[in-house]
Structure formats: structure tokens, C-alpha cells
Design a protein around this motif. Structure first.
Motif, PDB file in Angstrom:
ATOM      1  N   UNK A 184       0.853  -1.191   0.000  1.00 57.49           N
ATOM      2  CA  UNK A 184       0.000   0.000   0.000  1.00 57.49           C
ATOM      3  C   UNK A 184       0.888   1.240   0.000  1.00 57.49           C
ATOM      4  N   UNK A 185       0.602   2.249  -0.824  1.00 55.35           N
ATOM      5  CA  UNK A 185       1.441   3.450  -0.849  1.00 55.35           C
ATOM      6  C   UNK A 185       1.454   4.165   0.498  1.00 55.35           C
ATOM      7  N   UNK A 186       2.565   4.828   0.785  1.00 54.44           N
ATOM      8  CA  UNK A 186       2.791   5.430   2.099  1.00 54.44           C
ATOM      9  C   UNK A 186       1.710   6.375   2.560  1.00 54.44           C
ATOM     10  N   UNK A 187       1.110   7.140   1.652  1.00 57.63           N
ATOM     11  CA  UNK A 187       0.111   8.129   2.043  1.00 57.63           C
ATOM     12  C   UNK A 187      -1.146   7.493   2.634  1.00 57.63           C
TER      13      UNK A 187
ATOM     14  N   UNK B 106      -0.940   4.331   4.308  1.00 57.56           N
ATOM     15  CA  UNK B 106      -0.562   3.290   5.255  1.00 57.56           C
ATOM     16  C   UNK B 106      -0.992   3.622   6.677  1.00 57.56           C
ATOM     17  N   UNK B 107      -1.517   2.622   7.381  1.00 53.87           N
ATOM     18  CA  UNK B 107      -1.731   2.778   8.815  1.00 53.87           C
ATOM     19  C   UNK B 107      -0.378   2.662   9.509  1.00 53.87           C
ATOM     20  N   UNK B 108      -0.317   3.111  10.750  1.00 56.12           N
ATOM     21  CA  UNK B 108       0.950   3.080  11.469  1.00 56.12           C
ATOM     22  C   UNK B 108       1.446   1.652  11.682  1.00 56.12           C
ATOM     23  N   UNK B 109       0.548   0.749  12.027  1.00 55.22           N
ATOM     24  CA  UNK B 109       0.978  -0.626  12.287  1.00 55.22           C
ATOM     25  C   UNK B 109       1.415  -1.337  11.006  1.00 55.22           C
ATOM     26  N   UNK B 110       0.745  -1.059   9.914  1.00 54.77           N
ATOM     27  CA  UNK B 110       1.157  -1.621   8.624  1.00 54.77           C
ATOM     28  C   UNK B 110       2.539  -1.090   8.253  1.00 54.77           C
ATOM     29  N   UNK B 111       2.733   0.221   8.400  1.00 55.70           N
ATOM     30  CA  UNK B 111       4.033   0.823   8.100  1.00 55.70           C
ATOM     31  C   UNK B 111       5.122   0.233   8.978  1.00 55.70           C
ATOM     32  N   UNK B 112       4.807   0.011  10.243  1.00 52.91           N
ATOM     33  CA  UNK B 112       5.791  -0.554  11.165  1.00 52.91           C
ATOM     34  C   UNK B 112       6.215  -1.964  10.711  1.00 52.91           C
ATOM     35  N   UNK B 113       5.243  -2.754  10.261  1.00 51.04           N
ATOM     36  CA  UNK B 113       5.557  -4.114   9.798  1.00 51.04           C
ATOM     37  C   UNK B 113       6.430  -4.076   8.545  1.00 51.04           C
ATOM     38  N   UNK B 114       6.137  -3.150   7.639  1.00 50.70           N
ATOM     39  CA  UNK B 114       6.942  -2.992   6.418  1.00 50.70           C
ATOM     40  C   UNK B 114       8.372  -2.602   6.775  1.00 50.70           C
ATOM     41  N   UNK B 115       8.513  -1.654   7.693  1.00 51.52           N
ATOM     42  CA  UNK B 115       9.839  -1.149   8.070  1.00 51.52           C
ATOM     43  C   UNK B 115      10.650  -2.236   8.763  1.00 51.52           C
ATOM     44  N   UNK B 116      10.030  -2.957   9.677  1.00 54.36           N
ATOM     45  CA  UNK B 116      10.740  -4.034  10.376  1.00 54.36           C
ATOM     46  C   UNK B 116      11.208  -5.104   9.398  1.00 54.36           C
ATOM     47  N   UNK B 117      10.393  -5.380   8.377  1.00 49.41           N
ATOM     48  CA  UNK B 117      10.771  -6.407   7.400  1.00 49.41           C
ATOM     49  C   UNK B 117      11.945  -5.948   6.535  1.00 49.41           C
ATOM     50  N   UNK B 118      11.958  -4.662   6.199  1.00 52.58           N
ATOM     51  CA  UNK B 118      12.991  -4.158   5.306  1.00 52.58           C
ATOM     52  C   UNK B 118      14.238  -3.663   5.995  1.00 52.58           C
ATOM     53  N   UNK B 119      14.152  -3.355   7.291  1.00 49.28           N
ATOM     54  CA  UNK B 119      15.301  -2.837   8.042  1.00 49.28           C
ATOM     55  C   UNK B 119      15.578  -3.771   9.209  1.00 49.28           C
ATOM     56  N   UNK B 120      16.060  -4.932   8.878  1.00 50.57           N
ATOM     57  CA  UNK B 120      16.227  -5.974   9.899  1.00 50.57           C
ATOM     58  C   UNK B 120      17.224  -5.594  10.984  1.00 50.57           C
ATOM     59  N   UNK B 121      18.142  -4.655  10.690  1.00 50.84           N
ATOM     60  CA  UNK B 121      19.148  -4.260  11.672  1.00 50.84           C
ATOM     61  C   UNK B 121      18.807  -2.924  12.343  1.00 50.84           C
ATOM     62  N   UNK B 122      17.650  -2.358  12.029  1.00 45.68           N
ATOM     63  CA  UNK B 122      17.295  -1.042  12.570  1.00 45.68           C
ATOM     64  C   UNK B 122      16.990  -1.130  14.062  1.00 45.68           C
ATOM     65  N   UNK B 123      17.398  -0.075  14.806  1.00 45.64           N
ATOM     66  CA  UNK B 123      17.046  -0.050  16.225  1.00 45.64           C
ATOM     67  C   UNK B 123      15.684   0.629  16.384  1.00 45.64           C
ATOM     68  N   UNK B 124      15.170   0.636  17.596  1.00 45.49           N
ATOM     69  CA  UNK B 124      13.820   1.146  17.834  1.00 45.49           C
ATOM     70  C   UNK B 124      13.706   2.623  17.514  1.00 45.49           C
TER      71      UNK B 124
END
Length: 284
Positions: free
Chosen positions: A117-120, A122-140
Motif C-alpha cells: 500500500x502506498x505510504x500516504x 498506510x496505517x501506522x501498524x502496517x508501516x511498522x511491519x513494512x519497516x521491520x521487514x525491510x530494516x532488519x538491523x534497525x534499532x527502535x
């Protein structure tokens, strides 16, 4: 909420005008560099947007190009506006390219999304799941900043005159359970809600449509209120690369592809019904 000028757009307009004035004088990059005492690479970087220009440097070029008093006033104001900071500058560490700056002043946004779903929208929880999947080494903290930047982008849709947003969404983007069924149900419901907004059109490209005009992936077309000053931009991105395309040939190619995608997709009313059905199927 009123639209504010985008420094990114002003910088683009400035460099286009400088190139126009140079061409008007019939000067090459090498000639300009020699006459103002710069290395040719500096002229190229300024015209391509890889380097800013100081007030003194701008005066040198405008004098060399014999710009009129009106042109000098206009371009000096553009340079001043280009040096200002957009809200997105505070998120430069998590927004790696200039897309948000170009999006900020768009009058129309036409996008095809094949995987999510395009960013504009996206719900916050959906965006969070996308980010966690793509940034596996990202900190909180990094994840929180990416979320905050994405939420800030949505101010576009709250403007007094929002951009016209037309989305063609591959069925795969709503069938994949990003974040799990509960998160996905809320996300699809958000798209259904957006379908009711006057400035938003959503079309779903069903699996049954088969092969289509953009099998290579997603893209976004950005149109502006004054196309003579701010020509259309096409933005193409994937996991490893982003491109901003400005030539007439590229723009025509992607606009034609978008027209073909719209023709193959369900119409907006059918799409809203389809999405409502998907949302209902996701409910426990």
C-alpha cells in the motif's frame, strides 16, 4: 491547511532557469567555467542539482548571462527559497532521497504499487511491519523516526486543496498479510475509507487481469500546477535504487503505462466493493 512552497521544487526551478539562460546566451559549460573562474565540474553540479549555489555565485552567473532585472529578482528569490528547510529535512537520516520534497508541492500524484500500500494511505501498524521487514538491523529509535516521517507526509491529504491522488493497486498488495490478519484488516479498511475522499481514486488491478504494462514494478508520476515552470517527474524505486526521470520520453512512457493499468483495473466503484470484501474476509 494551505500548501507551502517546497524548497526542493524551487531548487529544481532555479537550476532549470540557469540552464535556460546559458543556452539562450549560446554558452557551453566550459565557456561559463572559464569566464567565472570555476572548474567545469562546478557548473555541471549546479545545473544537475548536485550542488547548491551561493548568492555571490548566482550574481556572477546572472551577470554573465545578461539576465534582465526581472529575471535577476525572480531567480534571487528562488535561490533564497531553495535554501530554506522543508519539514522533511529533520528526517534526512531516514529519508534517503528527494522524493518527499518533490511530492510536497505536487498538484496530482498518480501511482502504481505492485507489492504494498502506498505510504500516504498506510496505517501506522502496517508501516511498522513494512519497516521491520525491510530494516532488519534497525534499532527502535530509527524505526520510530521512519514512522514519524511517514505520518508527517500525510499532511498532504489534509490541505485545503489536496493533491489529486490516483492509485492503481495490484491485488497482491491487499492479499499479502503484512503484520498479520488484524493489521491487514485495518489497513484495507483504511483504503476503503480513503476511497470516499473527493481527491482520492483507488483502482485494484486483479490477478485475473493477467500480464500488464508495468510488470517491472512500481512507479509514481508527479504533476504540478504550473507545468511550464515545473514539468512532470516520474519516480521509480526498488529495494536497491531510486530514479527521478524528467525527460519527455520517460514521462510519456510511464503515463501511457499508467493509462493502460487504469484500463485493465477494476473501476473505482468496483474496486471499493472488492476492497470491502477483502476487509470482511480478514475479520476474525
Amino acid at each position: 491547511m494551505a500548501t507551502s512552497a517546497s524548497p526542493t521544487i524551487r531548487a529544481r526551478r532555479l537550476r532549470r532557469e540557469l540552464r535556460r539562460l546559458r543556452d539562450q546566451r549560446g554558452l557551453t559549460v566550459d565557456e561559463v567555467a572559464r569566464m567565472v573562474g570555476w572548474h567545469r565540474a562546478k557548473v555541471i553540479r549546479i545545473e544537475q542539482g548536485h550542488s547548491g549555489i551561493s548568492a555571490d555565485g548566482l550574481r556572477k552567473l546572472l551577470d554573465l548571462y545578461e539576465a534582465s532585472a526581472e529575471e535577476q529578482g525572480t531567480l534571487t528569490a528562488l535561490a533564497r527559497q531553495a535554501r530554506q528547510k522543508g519539514w522533511w529535512s529533520a528526517y534526512g537520516d531516514v529519508l534517503p532521497d528527494d522524493y518527499v520534497g518533490f511530492e510536497a508541492e505536487a498538484a496530482a500524484i498518480s501511482t502504481f504499487q505492485s507489492l504494498y500500500v502506498p505510504g500516504l494511505l498506510q496505517t501506522e501498524e502496517y508501516a511498522r511491519a513494512i519497516i521491520h521487514a525491510g530494516r532488519t538491523m534497525a534499532d527502535l529509535d530509527e524505526v520510530a523516526r521512519v514512522i514519524a516521517a511517514r505520518q508527517a507526509r500525510k499532511v498532504l491529504l489534509a490541505r485545503d486543496v489536496p493533491p489529486r491522488l490516483w492509485i492503481v493497486l495490484d491485488e497482491a498488495a491487499v492479499r499479502r498479510h503484512v503484520g498479520g490478519p488484524k493489521v491487514m484488516a485495518a489497513q484495507v479498511a483504511r483504503i476503503v475509507q480513503a476511497c470516499q475522499m473527493p481527491a482520492v481514486e483507488v483502482q485494484v488491478l486483479p490477478f485475473s487481469a493477467g500480464a500488464h504494462a508495468s510488470m517491472g514494478g512500481a512507479f509514481t508520476i508527479l504533476d504540478y500546477a504550473e507545468p511550464a515552470l515545473d514539468p512532470t517527474i516520474v519516480y521509480v524505486d526498488n529495494d536497491t535504487n531510486t530514479m527521478l526521470l524528467e525527460t519527455g520520453e520517460h514521462v510519456s512512457r510511464y503515463r501511457l503505462a499508467f493509462d493502460h493499468l487504469r484500463a485493465k483495473a477494476l473501476d473505482p466503484d468496483q474496486s471499493a466493493d472488492f476492497l470491502a470484501t477483502v476487509a470482511a474476509e480478514l475479520q476474525p
